[in-house]
Design an enzyme around this catalytic site. Structure first.
Site, PDB file in Angstrom:
ATOM      1  N   GLU A   1      -9.476  -0.005  12.634  1.00  0.00           N
ATOM      2  CA  GLU A   1     -10.129  -1.026  11.788  1.00  0.00           C
ATOM      3  C   GLU A   1      -9.964  -2.441  12.342  1.00  0.00           C
ATOM      4  O   GLU A   1     -10.770  -3.323  12.047  1.00  0.00           O
ATOM      5  CB  GLU A   1      -9.598  -0.953  10.355  1.00  0.00           C
ATOM      6  CG  GLU A   1      -8.110  -1.259  10.227  1.00  0.00           C
ATOM      7  CD  GLU A   1      -7.582  -1.200   8.809  1.00  0.00           C
ATOM      8  OE1 GLU A   1      -8.338  -0.880   7.882  1.00  0.00           O
ATOM      9  OE2 GLU A   1      -6.382  -1.477   8.627  1.00  0.00           O
TER      10      GLU A   1
ATOM     11  N   GLY B   1       6.376  -2.856   2.972  1.00  0.00           N
ATOM     12  CA  GLY B   1       5.999  -3.363   4.288  1.00  0.00           C
ATOM     13  C   GLY B   1       6.374  -4.834   4.398  1.00  0.00           C
ATOM     14  O   GLY B   1       7.219  -5.338   3.642  1.00  0.00           O
TER      15      GLY B   1
ATOM     16  N   ASP C   1       0.923   2.109   9.087  1.00  0.00           N
ATOM     17  CA  ASP C   1       0.371   1.456  10.277  1.00  0.00           C
ATOM     18  C   ASP C   1       1.313   1.457  11.485  1.00  0.00           C
ATOM     19  O   ASP C   1       0.881   1.163  12.592  1.00  0.00           O
ATOM     20  CB  ASP C   1       0.007  -0.002   9.961  1.00  0.00           C
ATOM     21  CG  ASP C   1      -0.964  -0.112   8.803  1.00  0.00           C
ATOM     22  OD1 ASP C   1      -1.838   0.759   8.683  1.00  0.00           O
ATOM     23  OD2 ASP C   1      -0.825  -1.064   8.003  1.00  0.00           O
TER      24      ASP C   1
ATOM     25  N   GLY D   1       0.841  -1.200   0.000  1.00  0.00           N
ATOM     26  CA  GLY D   1       0.000   0.000   0.000  1.00  0.00           C
ATOM     27  C   GLY D   1       0.874   1.246   0.000  1.00  0.00           C
ATOM     28  O   GLY D   1       1.886   1.288   0.682  1.00  0.00           O
TER      29      GLY D   1
ATOM     30  N   THR E   1       6.197  -7.142   1.072  1.00  0.00           N
ATOM     31  CA  THR E   1       7.191  -6.745   0.086  1.00  0.00           C
ATOM     32  C   THR E   1       8.605  -7.090   0.573  1.00  0.00           C
ATOM     33  O   THR E   1       9.452  -7.554  -0.205  1.00  0.00           O
ATOM     34  CB  THR E   1       7.086  -5.210  -0.157  1.00  0.00           C
ATOM     35  OG1 THR E   1       5.732  -4.904  -0.472  1.00  0.00           O
ATOM     36  CG2 THR E   1       7.980  -4.755  -1.276  1.00  0.00           C
TER      37      THR E   1
ATOM     38  N   GLN F   1      -6.125   8.735   4.545  1.00  0.00           N
ATOM     39  CA  GLN F   1      -4.975   8.566   5.448  1.00  0.00           C
ATOM     40  C   GLN F   1      -3.702   8.200   4.693  1.00  0.00           C
ATOM     41  O   GLN F   1      -2.607   8.241   5.233  1.00  0.00           O
ATOM     42  CB  GLN F   1      -5.271   7.463   6.470  1.00  0.00           C
ATOM     43  CG  GLN F   1      -6.385   7.804   7.419  1.00  0.00           C
ATOM     44  CD  GLN F   1      -6.924   6.566   8.118  1.00  0.00           C
ATOM     45  OE1 GLN F   1      -6.512   6.243   9.227  1.00  0.00           O
ATOM     46  NE2 GLN F   1      -7.842   5.863   7.490  1.00  0.00           N
TER      47      GLN F   1
ATOM     48  N   LYS G   1      -0.248  -6.834  -4.235  1.00  0.00           N
ATOM     49  CA  LYS G   1      -0.653  -8.238  -4.410  1.00  0.00           C
ATOM     50  C   LYS G   1       0.222  -9.010  -5.395  1.00  0.00           C
ATOM     51  O   LYS G   1      -0.173 -10.079  -5.834  1.00  0.00           O
ATOM     52  CB  LYS G   1      -2.123  -8.311  -4.811  1.00  0.00           C
ATOM     53  CG  LYS G   1      -2.490  -7.507  -6.020  1.00  0.00           C
ATOM     54  CD  LYS G   1      -3.947  -7.691  -6.314  1.00  0.00           C
ATOM     55  CE  LYS G   1      -4.235  -7.207  -7.725  1.00  0.00           C
ATOM     56  NZ  LYS G   1      -5.534  -7.610  -8.187  1.00  0.00           N
ATOM     57  N   ASP G   2       1.389  -8.456  -5.743  1.00  0.00           N
ATOM     58  CA  ASP G   2       2.203  -9.176  -6.722  1.00  0.00           C
ATOM     59  C   ASP G   2       3.412  -9.821  -6.073  1.00  0.00           C
ATOM     60  O   ASP G   2       4.481  -9.243  -5.988  1.00  0.00           O
ATOM     61  CB  ASP G   2       2.615  -8.233  -7.844  1.00  0.00           C
ATOM     62  CG  ASP G   2       1.409  -7.822  -8.676  1.00  0.00           C
ATOM     63  OD1 ASP G   2       0.776  -8.729  -9.244  1.00  0.00           O
ATOM     64  OD2 ASP G   2       1.081  -6.629  -8.713  1.00  0.00           O
TER      65      ASP G   2
END
Ligand code: F6P
Length: 375
Positions: free
Chosen positions: A238, A118, A143, A14, A121, A291, A77-78
């Site tokens: 969340e 993150g 985060d 992200g 990755t 955010q 997602k890769d």
């Protein structure tokens, strides 16, 4: 190790504010200090597999320091060690395509990679490093859940956004005597809710590390009414969950290293509170992706830049297989092997990341000034 002449940059996971500052720091140091050639792969690891890249030079990175996002684009997602490929029958199957990626690097003459990301990755960065590729990692996430660094860039800008939003929500909450529920990100760590809630004077902060009791929220609303402050601000992470319940999952992204996407607890809680609080209207705001965007804060620009400069220095001084980190006010480094712990991809999805200590200074200070964690 072969002499390094050309490096590739990848931004994965992200996005967050400060990525462009890192790209700026890497490129300028590589070009000015070490006379290296630099390219940036597009859309994370997918660019490496698809040979999709752009040359990076002093002009390309000029004027990008303050911009959120990443000029290289990103993908969360890769995973090239488990990548969806269409087979001869036209069906999607998951394959390890990392050797093909390494061949692409050889073809392009790229001697080393600097990977900014993150946990997902960086897990792949470690796996490429295990295959003998010189790799240096740079930690990134809004985060603040990576244990291997005191803090990452992106987090501070997100906190500024949350604080600004809470200031705005305060005035409308006051005017209408409302109970306002504000959902923030953070995955399984409550840092964004905690520090944002503290700065934005929240009355209730709900975090994953402290499961909540809805009755305690009602008590706080009543307490504020009795005190003559007829509005209440609730910040909910969340990943927060009730004492007797589960986290709220928004969706599963199957080809992501960490497939679980959290979200929705704020709306759920609002629906419940509406039925339980007869004398106030209850409204919900999910701060969601604002955010992750916007103009990068001074702290994140400086940290991103320092990480970028130090990542190149590390690489050029035999530090491949390591990740830059912030410890205190110093940039140091740590082996990638230690960053991703046990080596399980997506391990933090079950809460293995850096979490808030319920008995720690921040929570205790918040409790001392009357903030409720509904525990
Ligand atoms: O890790 C960063 C983060 O923004 C989390 O706070 C959030 O849960 C997640 O990414 C959202 O991911 P996506 O971009 O896939 O919706």
């Amino acid at each position: 190790m072969e002499k390094i002449r050309k490096i590739g940059i990848i931004t994965g996971g992200g996005d967050c504010s400060g990525l462009n500052a890192v790209i700026n720091g890497i490129t300028k140091t590589a070009v000015k200090k070490y006379a290296l050639e630099v390219i940036g792969f597009t859309r994370g690891y997918a660019g490496l597999y698809r040979n999709d890249y752009r040359p990076l030079g002093l002009k390309t990175v000029s004027g990008i320091m303050h911009e959120g996002g990443t000029i290289l684009k990103s993908s969360n997602k890769d995973n090239l060690f488990n990548f969806p490929v269409v087979n001869k029958e036209g069906k999607v199957e998951y394959k390890d395509v990392s050797d093909e990626a390494i061949k692409h690097l050889e073809y392009l003459g790229v001697d080393a990679l600097i990977v900014i990301g993150g946990d997902g990755t960086l897990t792949s960065a470690r796996d490429f490093s295990r295959k003998g590729l010189p790799v240096v990692g740079v930690p990134k996430t809004i985060d603040n859940d990576l244990p291997a660094t005191d803090v990452t860039f992106g987090y501070n800008t997100s906190l500024e956004t949350i604080t600004d939003a809470l200031d705005k929500i305060h005035t409308t909450a006051y005017s209408h005597d409302r109970v306002m529920v504000v959902e923030v990100m953070g995955r399984h760590s409550g840092w964004l809710a905690l520090e944002g809630g503290l700065a934005g004077s929240a009355d209730v902060i709900l975090i994953p590390e402290i499961p909540y009791d809805i009755n305690k929220i009602l008590d706080k609303v009543k307490q504020r009414d009795a005190f003559g402050r007829n509005f209440t601000i609730i910040v909910v992470s969340e990943g927060a969950k009730p004492k007797d319940g589960e986290v709220t999952v928004k969706k599963h992204v199957e080809d992501s290293a960490d497939s679980v996407r959290l979200g929705g607890v704020g709306q759920k809680l609002t629906d419940q509170l509406e039925k339980l609080i007869p004398n106030h209207e209850v409204r919900h705001t999910n701060l969601a992706y604002i955010q992750r965007g916007g103009i990068t804060s001074q702290f994140d620009r400086a940290l991103g830049l320092l990480f970028g400069v130090n990542a190149v220095d590390l690489l050029m001084n035999g530090g491949e297989g390591r990740m830059v980190q912030l410890r205190g006010r110093k940039i140091t480094s740590i082996p990638l092997e230690d960053v991703v712990g046990s080596g399980e991809v997506g391990e933090t999805s079950t809460g293995g990341g850096k979490q808030v200590d319920p008995d720690g200074q921040y929570v205790q200070a918040a409790k001392s000034i009357g903030i409720s964690f509904a525990d």
